[in-house]
Scaffold this active site. Structure first.
Site, PDB file in Angstrom:
ATOM      1  N   CYS A 146       6.043  -7.219  15.342  1.00  0.00           N
ATOM      2  CA  CYS A 146       5.525  -6.406  16.455  1.00  0.00           C
ATOM      3  C   CYS A 146       4.102  -6.876  16.758  1.00  0.00           C
ATOM      4  CB  CYS A 146       5.540  -4.923  16.091  1.00  0.00           C
ATOM      5  SG  CYS A 146       7.187  -4.360  15.643  1.00  0.00           S
ATOM      6  N   SER A 177      11.054   5.693   9.260  1.00  0.00           N
ATOM      7  CA  SER A 177      10.601   5.220  10.566  1.00  0.00           C
ATOM      8  C   SER A 177      11.114   3.797  10.756  1.00  0.00           C
ATOM      9  CB  SER A 177       9.075   5.238  10.601  1.00  0.00           C
ATOM     10  OG  SER A 177       8.606   4.613  11.769  1.00  0.00           O
ATOM     11  N   CYS A 232       0.768  -4.940  15.389  1.00  0.00           N
ATOM     12  CA  CYS A 232       0.759  -4.468  14.001  1.00  0.00           C
ATOM     13  C   CYS A 232       0.181  -5.495  13.041  1.00  0.00           C
ATOM     14  CB  CYS A 232       2.189  -4.103  13.603  1.00  0.00           C
ATOM     15  SG  CYS A 232       2.352  -3.644  11.873  1.00  0.00           S
ATOM     16  N   CYS A 261       6.113  -7.746   6.589  1.00  0.00           N
ATOM     17  CA  CYS A 261       7.232  -7.353   7.449  1.00  0.00           C
ATOM     18  C   CYS A 261       7.584  -8.515   8.367  1.00  0.00           C
ATOM     19  CB  CYS A 261       6.846  -6.134   8.290  1.00  0.00           C
ATOM     20  SG  CYS A 261       8.182  -5.581   9.378  1.00  0.00           S
ATOM     21  N   SER A 316      10.444   3.942  16.405  1.00  0.00           N
ATOM     22  CA  SER A 316       9.232   3.461  17.065  1.00  0.00           C
ATOM     23  C   SER A 316       9.667   2.924  18.422  1.00  0.00           C
ATOM     24  CB  SER A 316       8.579   2.360  16.228  1.00  0.00           C
ATOM     25  OG  SER A 316       8.136   2.901  15.008  1.00  0.00           O
ATOM     26  N   CYS A 331      -1.090   2.603   9.294  1.00  0.00           N
ATOM     27  CA  CYS A 331      -0.117   1.538   9.055  1.00  0.00           C
ATOM     28  C   CYS A 331      -0.697   0.165   9.350  1.00  0.00           C
ATOM     29  CB  CYS A 331       1.109   1.738   9.945  1.00  0.00           C
ATOM     30  SG  CYS A 331       2.198   0.313   9.981  1.00  0.00           S
ATOM     31  N   ASN A 379      -4.416   2.167  16.798  1.00  0.00           N
ATOM     32  CA  ASN A 379      -5.511   1.888  15.861  1.00  0.00           C
ATOM     33  C   ASN A 379      -5.903   0.447  16.069  1.00  0.00           C
ATOM     34  OD1 ASN A 379      -6.085   4.128  14.087  1.00  0.00           O
ATOM     35  ND2 ASN A 379      -3.935   3.933  13.486  1.00  0.00           N
ATOM     36  N   GLU A 410       0.809  -1.217   0.000  1.00  0.00           N
ATOM     37  CA  GLU A 410       0.000   0.000   0.000  1.00  0.00           C
ATOM     38  C   GLU A 410       0.843   1.269   0.000  1.00  0.00           C
ATOM     39  OE1 GLU A 410      -2.129   0.288   3.770  1.00  0.00           O
ATOM     40  OE2 GLU A 410      -0.375  -0.346   4.851  1.00  0.00           O
ATOM     41  N   CYS A 414       2.973   8.427   2.157  1.00  0.00           N
ATOM     42  CA  CYS A 414       3.481   7.350   3.000  1.00  0.00           C
ATOM     43  C   CYS A 414       3.740   6.136   2.101  1.00  0.00           C
ATOM     44  CB  CYS A 414       2.422   7.051   4.054  1.00  0.00           C
ATOM     45  SG  CYS A 414       2.830   5.659   5.097  1.00  0.00           S
TER      46      CYS A 414
HETATM   47  N1  SAH Z   1       8.497  -0.654  10.310  1.00  0.00           N
HETATM   48  C1  SAH Z   1       8.617   0.717  10.607  1.00  0.00           C
HETATM   49  C2  SAH Z   1       7.779   1.621   9.725  1.00  0.00           C
HETATM   50  C3  SAH Z   1       6.395   1.147   9.382  1.00  0.00           C
HETATM   51  S1  SAH Z   1       5.265   1.114  10.718  1.00  0.00           S
HETATM   52  C4  SAH Z   1       8.340   0.969  12.090  1.00  0.00           C
HETATM   53  O1  SAH Z   1       7.853   0.072  12.755  1.00  0.00           O
HETATM   54  O2  SAH Z   1       8.670   2.050  12.555  1.00  0.00           O
HETATM   55  C5  SAH Z   1       4.919   2.848  10.966  1.00  0.00           C
HETATM   56  C6  SAH Z   1       4.392   3.198  12.349  1.00  0.00           C
HETATM   57  O3  SAH Z   1       3.058   2.673  12.567  1.00  0.00           O
HETATM   58  C7  SAH Z   1       5.260   2.624  13.463  1.00  0.00           C
HETATM   59  O4  SAH Z   1       5.524   3.610  14.438  1.00  0.00           O
HETATM   60  C8  SAH Z   1       4.374   1.531  14.031  1.00  0.00           C
HETATM   61  O5  SAH Z   1       4.714   1.241  15.357  1.00  0.00           O
HETATM   62  C9  SAH Z   1       2.997   2.124  13.868  1.00  0.00           C
HETATM   63  N2  SAH Z   1       1.911   1.147  13.974  1.00  0.00           N
HETATM   64  C10 SAH Z   1       1.906  -0.163  13.672  1.00  0.00           C
HETATM   65  N3  SAH Z   1       0.721  -0.727  13.983  1.00  0.00           N
HETATM   66  C11 SAH Z   1      -0.052   0.260  14.473  1.00  0.00           C
HETATM   67  C12 SAH Z   1      -1.379   0.308  14.989  1.00  0.00           C
HETATM   68  N4  SAH Z   1      -2.157  -0.757  15.042  1.00  0.00           N
HETATM   69  N5  SAH Z   1      -1.841   1.504  15.438  1.00  0.00           N
HETATM   70  C13 SAH Z   1      -1.056   2.616  15.370  1.00  0.00           C
HETATM   71  N6  SAH Z   1       0.187   2.626  14.910  1.00  0.00           N
HETATM   72  C14 SAH Z   1       0.696   1.463  14.467  1.00  0.00           C
HETATM   73 FE1  SF4 Z   2       7.066  -4.245  10.871  1.00  0.00          FE
HETATM   74 FE2  SF4 Z   2       6.842  -1.691  11.652  1.00  0.00          FE
HETATM   75 FE3  SF4 Z   2       4.724  -3.393  11.770  1.00  0.00          FE
HETATM   76 FE4  SF4 Z   2       6.776  -3.700  13.440  1.00  0.00          FE
HETATM   77  S1  SF4 Z   2       5.380  -1.943  13.335  1.00  0.00           S
HETATM   78  S2  SF4 Z   2       5.764  -5.357  12.303  1.00  0.00           S
HETATM   79  S3  SF4 Z   2       8.501  -3.135  12.160  1.00  0.00           S
HETATM   80  S4  SF4 Z   2       5.768  -2.666   9.937  1.00  0.00           S
END
Ligand code: SAH
Ligand code: SF4
Length: 326
Positions: A86, A159, A89, A82, A182, A302, A258, A62, A75
């Site tokens: 995490c 990021s 996510c 990935c 992050s 994200c 989110n 996306e 973005c």
């Molecule tokens: N992998 C990188 C960049 C992509 S994620 C990273 O983790 O930094 C971009 C941002 O969205 C990160 O700060 C991540 O922690 C956040 N993110 C992931 N899942 C989310 C969610 N469910 N609600 C809000 N932010 C989220």
């Molecule tokens: Fe990957 Fe970023 Fe999602 Fe973590 S928050 S799983 S590093 S996309």
């Protein structure tokens, strides 16, 4: 031709009228201007465009166009899926498919630019994937955006989940790219639970790398802080976070969770808890911003889209197969 592609975001040879028609036809038989195919295009009620694209192999990812009053930003994704795992996510849940090429990264920008009458001056790598796991292609893509499109490195934000050796490499390039970590908790025991990467590079180590990055580039860094109800939004964590970033030219960007059902029982804190966390940080002199939420009705945050389309992803990578990053 480069100027049609990079400066005017033309998507086909037909859109390049100064090329002879015969040449345009010949080129169209053997080349494509933009390798991406739009699988879905959504527009939110607040003018956020989100594209779900693929590079011809069915691996979908996306990218999002974000118009603000004073600037237009976008973005971009750096990987399909990935592997970092995490636990909050949706992208992480779906596993990892592959790295994107520099061409596929820049092509996302150009597709989005073709939708916007105003120039996209800012790029954030906060779509799918961990950009620093794909550092070579990321750096190539940023160089193209800088050299060919004319974007400033200062307006590009990477990021990261916190891969220390890659943060050091990026710093050594001295491009003054804006770096965001992050962080999500100042406590190792909480961050361990949220982000498996913390076992390898714990809080003190990764914040130390951010300190070095800021020193090397002379730039402020950002700490992204996801707020999850009663997990990392406690007053103790606000106090510890303030101590951690003290003296470091930085901003803490708060992101209310989110809601994604990752089977962890995570919830979004209410407004009052978010406000209390913010006030507590500010009382210690921390610079705080809150992520402006856009495109809510089309799930432009994200990982959200990836979650909805999960069935279309081939699930290959898993948390236990984290790539070796030395
Ligand atoms: N992998 C990188 C960049 C992509 S994620 C990273 O983790 O930094 C971009 C941002 O969205 C990160 O700060 C991540 O922690 C956040 N993110 C992931 N899942 C989310 C969610 N469910 N609600 C809000 N932010 C989220
Ligand atoms: Fe990957 Fe970023 Fe999602 Fe973590 S928050 S799983 S590093 S996309």
């Amino acid at each position: 031709m480069a100027s049609w592609i990079y400066k005017k975001a033309a998507l086909s040879f037909e859109e390049m009228p100064d090329l002879p028609a015969a040449l345009r036809a010949r080129l169209a038989e053997t080349h494509v201007v933009n390798p991406l195919v739009v699988a879905e295009h959504q527009r939110s009620s607040d003018d956020v465009d989100k594209l779900l694209v693929h590079g011809g192999d069915g691996d979908v990812f996306e990218c999002v166009l974000l118009p603000f009053e004073d600037r237009v930003s976008c973005c971009l994704s750096s990987q399909v899926g990935c592997p970092m795992g995490c636990t909050f996510c949706a992208t992480g849940l779906g596993g990892f498919d592959r790295n994107l090429s520099a061409g596929e990264i820049v092509a996302q920008y150009l597709l989005l630019q073709s939708l916007s009458s105003k120039r996209i001056g800012h790029v954030v790598f906060m779509g799918m994937g961990e950009p620093l796991l794909n550092l070579d292609q990321l750096v190539k893509a940023m160089a193209l955006l800088h050299d060919e499109v004319g974007l400033s490195y200062r307006h590009m934000t990477v990021s990261t989940v916190g891969l220390v050796p890659q943060i050091e490499k990026l710093g050594e390039m001295r491009h003054h790219i804006h770096l965001a970590l992050s962080l999500h908790s100042p406590f190792d025991e909480v961050r361990d639970r949220l982000m498996p990467v913390n076992h390898k590079w714990p809080v003190e180590v990764v914040v130390g790398a951010m300190r070095d990055y800021s020193r090397m580039t002379g730039r402020k860094v950002t700490f992204e802080y996801l707020l999850i109800d009663k997990v990392n939004d406690t007053p103790e964590q606000a106090d510890a976070l303030a101590r951690l970033v003290k003296g470091l030219p930085s901003v803490v960007n708060l992101i209310p969770f989110n809601t994604v059902d990752t089977k962890q029982g995570f919830a979004r804190p209410n407004r009052e808890r978010v406000r209390a966390f913010r006030r507590r940080l500010e009382s210690h002199g921390v610079n705080v911003t809150e992520r402006v939420e856009r495109g809510h009705d089309i799930a432009a945050a994200c990982g959200q889209l990836a979650g909805r389309h999960k069935g279309r992803f081939a699930k290959r990578g898993a948390v236990s197969e984290l790539p070796v990053v030395s």
